[in-house]
Scaffold this motif. Structure first.
Motif, mmCIF file in Angstrom:
data_model
loop_
_atom_site.group_PDB
_atom_site.id
_atom_site.type_symbol
_atom_site.label_atom_id
_atom_site.label_comp_id
_atom_site.label_asym_id
_atom_site.label_seq_id
_atom_site.Cartn_x
_atom_site.Cartn_y
_atom_site.Cartn_z
ATOM 1 N N ASN A 26 0.696 -1.075 0.042
ATOM 2 C CA ASN A 26 -0.087 0.016 0.176
ATOM 3 C C ASN A 26 0.888 1.233 -0.228
ATOM 4 O O ASN A 26 1.757 1.556 0.818
ATOM 5 C CB ASN A 26 -0.860 0.021 1.328
ATOM 6 C CG ASN A 26 -1.841 -1.335 1.403
ATOM 7 O OD1 ASN A 26 -2.658 -1.173 0.733
ATOM 8 N ND2 ASN A 26 -1.451 -2.341 1.987
ATOM 9 N N CYS A 28 0.758 4.793 -0.311
ATOM 10 C CA CYS A 28 0.759 6.411 0.119
ATOM 11 C C CYS A 28 2.002 6.854 0.923
ATOM 12 O O CYS A 28 2.522 6.033 1.964
ATOM 13 C CB CYS A 28 -0.391 6.530 1.166
ATOM 14 S SG CYS A 28 -2.137 6.190 0.712
ATOM 15 N N THR A 45 0.695 11.062 -1.297
ATOM 16 C CA THR A 45 0.082 10.759 -2.435
ATOM 17 C C THR A 45 -1.012 9.727 -1.974
ATOM 18 O O THR A 45 -1.063 9.410 -0.614
ATOM 19 C CB THR A 45 1.102 9.793 -3.257
ATOM 20 O OG1 THR A 45 1.503 8.670 -2.483
ATOM 21 C CG2 THR A 45 2.168 10.721 -3.648
ATOM 22 N N GLU A 47 -2.709 6.007 -3.127
ATOM 23 C CA GLU A 47 -2.828 4.908 -3.758
ATOM 24 C C GLU A 47 -3.814 4.009 -3.208
ATOM 25 O O GLU A 47 -4.060 3.712 -2.064
ATOM 26 C CB GLU A 47 -1.376 4.168 -3.973
ATOM 27 C CG GLU A 47 -0.413 5.019 -4.679
ATOM 28 C CD GLU A 47 0.344 6.170 -4.074
ATOM 29 O OE1 GLU A 47 1.046 7.064 -4.763
ATOM 30 O OE2 GLU A 47 0.202 6.224 -2.846
ATOM 31 N N ASP A 291 4.752 8.512 -7.882
ATOM 32 C CA ASP A 291 3.663 8.211 -8.949
ATOM 33 C C ASP A 291 3.822 6.652 -9.365
ATOM 34 O O ASP A 291 4.979 6.473 -9.957
ATOM 35 C CB ASP A 291 3.654 9.224 -9.912
ATOM 36 C CG ASP A 291 2.431 9.342 -10.645
ATOM 37 O OD1 ASP A 291 1.458 8.971 -10.026
ATOM 38 O OD2 ASP A 291 2.243 10.126 -11.524
ATOM 39 N N ILE A 292 2.716 6.227 -9.059
ATOM 40 C CA ILE A 292 2.863 4.600 -9.508
ATOM 41 C C ILE A 292 2.321 4.147 -10.865
ATOM 42 O O ILE A 292 1.034 4.403 -10.858
ATOM 43 C CB ILE A 292 2.287 3.738 -8.259
ATOM 44 C CG1 ILE A 292 2.916 3.885 -7.159
ATOM 45 C CG2 ILE A 292 2.314 2.144 -9.018
ATOM 46 C CD1 ILE A 292 2.420 3.038 -6.103
ATOM 47 N N GLU A 313 -2.642 -1.283 -8.333
ATOM 48 C CA GLU A 313 -2.586 -0.201 -7.458
ATOM 49 C C GLU A 313 -1.873 0.922 -8.378
ATOM 50 O O GLU A 313 -0.555 0.727 -8.812
ATOM 51 C CB GLU A 313 -1.814 -0.637 -6.335
ATOM 52 C CG GLU A 313 -1.986 0.419 -5.279
ATOM 53 C CD GLU A 313 -1.314 -0.080 -4.081
ATOM 54 O OE1 GLU A 313 -1.187 0.705 -2.934
ATOM 55 O OE2 GLU A 313 -1.511 -1.269 -3.815
ATOM 56 N N THR A 314 -2.574 2.123 -8.282
ATOM 57 C CA THR A 314 -1.919 3.204 -8.861
ATOM 58 C C THR A 314 -2.089 4.636 -8.044
ATOM 59 O O THR A 314 -2.795 4.476 -7.058
ATOM 60 C CB THR A 314 -2.602 3.632 -10.219
ATOM 61 O OG1 THR A 314 -4.048 3.869 -9.982
ATOM 62 C CG2 THR A 314 -2.590 2.571 -11.247
ATOM 63 N N THR A 315 -1.371 5.628 -8.673
ATOM 64 C CA THR A 315 -1.640 6.792 -7.820
ATOM 65 C C THR A 315 -2.805 7.455 -8.185
ATOM 66 O O THR A 315 -2.958 8.017 -9.140
ATOM 67 C CB THR A 315 -0.358 7.747 -7.959
ATOM 68 O OG1 THR A 315 0.735 7.112 -7.544
ATOM 69 C CG2 THR A 315 -0.655 9.016 -7.107
ATOM 70 N N GLU A 316 -3.996 7.447 -7.361
ATOM 71 C CA GLU A 316 -5.121 7.930 -7.763
ATOM 72 C C GLU A 316 -4.942 9.420 -7.794
ATOM 73 O O GLU A 316 -5.696 9.992 -8.696
ATOM 74 C CB GLU A 316 -6.239 7.341 -6.552
ATOM 75 C CG GLU A 316 -7.656 7.561 -7.217
ATOM 76 C CD GLU A 316 -8.657 6.919 -6.433
ATOM 77 O OE1 GLU A 316 -9.669 7.285 -6.206
ATOM 78 O OE2 GLU A 316 -8.346 5.558 -5.852
ATOM 79 N N SER A 318 -2.639 13.145 -5.795
ATOM 80 C CA SER A 318 -1.842 13.586 -4.890
ATOM 81 C C SER A 318 -2.207 14.981 -4.614
ATOM 82 O O SER A 318 -2.757 15.777 -5.214
ATOM 83 C CB SER A 318 -0.292 13.673 -5.640
ATOM 84 O OG SER A 318 0.091 12.480 -5.833
ATOM 85 N N TYR A 333 -4.928 11.429 -11.348
ATOM 86 C CA TYR A 333 -4.176 10.343 -12.395
ATOM 87 C C TYR A 333 -4.459 10.888 -13.835
ATOM 88 O O TYR A 333 -3.533 10.842 -14.762
ATOM 89 C CB TYR A 333 -4.992 8.875 -12.265
ATOM 90 C CG TYR A 333 -4.382 7.990 -13.332
ATOM 91 C CD1 TYR A 333 -3.223 7.184 -13.113
ATOM 92 C CD2 TYR A 333 -5.118 7.575 -14.576
ATOM 93 C CE1 TYR A 333 -2.824 6.275 -13.872
ATOM 94 C CE2 TYR A 333 -4.735 6.692 -15.387
ATOM 95 C CZ TYR A 333 -3.397 6.041 -14.984
ATOM 96 O OH TYR A 333 -3.225 5.216 -16.016
#
Length: 369
Positions: A26, A28, A45, A47, A291-292, A313-316, A318, A333
């Motif tokens: 996870n 963040c 961030t 995530e 940033d993922i 899982e991505t950076t939704e 920030s 995103y």
């Protein structure tokens, strides 16, 4: 500052705990930056694999809240009225802040803490003095102006084990806070016990517990923004192939311990920042490093990470917050252009909570002519 955390015995402690600790992905990441004009800028961030459908949210003064009871019944918990106006980002359409700040410059957010977070047992007679974990940040930001006030008052209530409807369990989280006095605090409930830790570096990521991360810093005491001299062996000099050799060995993966080290080093190595605006710019550049991209982290259904759903899982989104000037800026995103709430322009005496979508379609700026 960073090197001051290299203490005798700390490396051994971190090595032992790393071997024993389950570490989730996870992702963040949060930190705070100080500027020379007295500004403090908090950045983080968010995530997740499960879409949180966050909106910007503005809470006015004198708004009545009723917390969730231990069995998950809405309105069966603590009742309070907001003393201060607050704003930030919500999640899942709920009237709770998962990240934000208030009009007095207290700011922070909730970050996932799976496998560790366990909240308090609450007897039936104590239900009216308790809230659910997801309500904790909202309760703090609407009631208090400083870290010291939070530390004094948080032990007076309970954070119960109420399950959240979407998660089907108490949401496992911990909280990072920062104020205009330059103080930072981490709040964790582990084994049903409240732990409040002064945070001398301002960084927070996810599991393990915060003291573990501080101990783990000792393993990276060699990292420096300074270039090392050429190595001389056998009468020959061997220089690094490029700049950046001082940071050689900094962990680059998405695990929470690695992100903690990177965020701490990037924040600590910044040149002096004159103003809060300079700190906001710097914070955005630091956040870009976390940033993922889609596909880097896959989560499985039923797991303890990413909301327990199968997906990527991505950076939704920030966000950065200038706690002195009262500016909360967020980008998502699909659109890297920040959208902001400015406290001096908000109606903090409104009759009800206001939500604002920040889903604005990104567009290219055509500079061809």
């Amino acid at each position: 500052m960073f090197r001051s955390f290299v203490r005798q015995g700390i490396v051994a402690a971190a090595s032992f705990s790393m071997a024993a600790a389950p570490v989730a992905a996870n992702a963040c990441t949060s930190f705070v930056l100080a500027a020379q004009d007295g500004s403090y800028v908090y950045g983080r961030t968010m995530e997740f694999s499960m879409p949180l459908h966050s909106q910007l949210m503005v809470i006015p003064r004198n708004h009545a809240f009723t917390g969730t009871g231990p069995d998950g019944t809405a309105g069966a918990g603590l009742s309070w009225t907001s003393k201060y106006g607050a704003a930030g980002a919500n999640a899942l359409g709920l009237n709770i802040l998962v990240d934000g700040m208030n009009e007095k410059g207290l700011g922070g957010g909730m970050l996932y803490l799976p496998n560790y977070a366990e909240f308090q047992d609450v007897a039936p007679g104590e239900a009216k003095n308790s809230i659910a974990s997801i309500e904790l940040l909202t309760w703090i930001l609407t009631n208090f102006a400083t870290i010291d006030e939070v530390k004094e008052n948080l032990p007076k209530i309970k954070v119960n084990k109420a399950p959240q409807e979407t998660f089907k369990m108490p949401v496992p989280l911990h909280v990072t806070l920062h104020d205009l006095q330059g103080k930072s605090l981490v709040i964790e409930y582990v084994g049903g016990k409240l732990n409040m830790y002064d945070n001398p570096i301002g960084t927070l990521t996810n599991a393990p517990e915060f003291p573990w991360h501080l101990a783990n810093l000792g393993l990276y005491g060699n990292l420096s923004p300074n270039e090392p001299p050429a190595r001389k062996i056998g009468g020959e000099s061997f220089a690094g192939p490029s700049t950046g050799a001082g940071m050689h060995g900094i962990p680059g993966d998405f695990l929470s311990p690695s992100r903690f080290i990177r965020a701490t080093m990037f924040a600590d190595s910044l040149p002096p920042l004159a103003t809060g605006l300079d700190a906001m710019d710097a914070a955005r550049h630091i956040l870009d490093n976390f940033d993922i991209p889609p596909g880097a982290i896959r989560t499985e259904a039923g797991s303890d990470v990413g909301g327990g759903v199968a997906g990527w899982e991505t950076t939704e989104w920030s966000a950065v917050a200038d706690l002195k000037r009262g500016i909360y800026a967020i980008w998502d995103y699909k659109n890297p252009n920040p959208r902001a709430l400015i406290f001096s322009e908000l109606d903090l005496d409104a009759k009800d909570i206001r939500t604002v979508s920040f889903e604005v379609k990104a567009d290219f700026v055509n500079l061809s002519k």
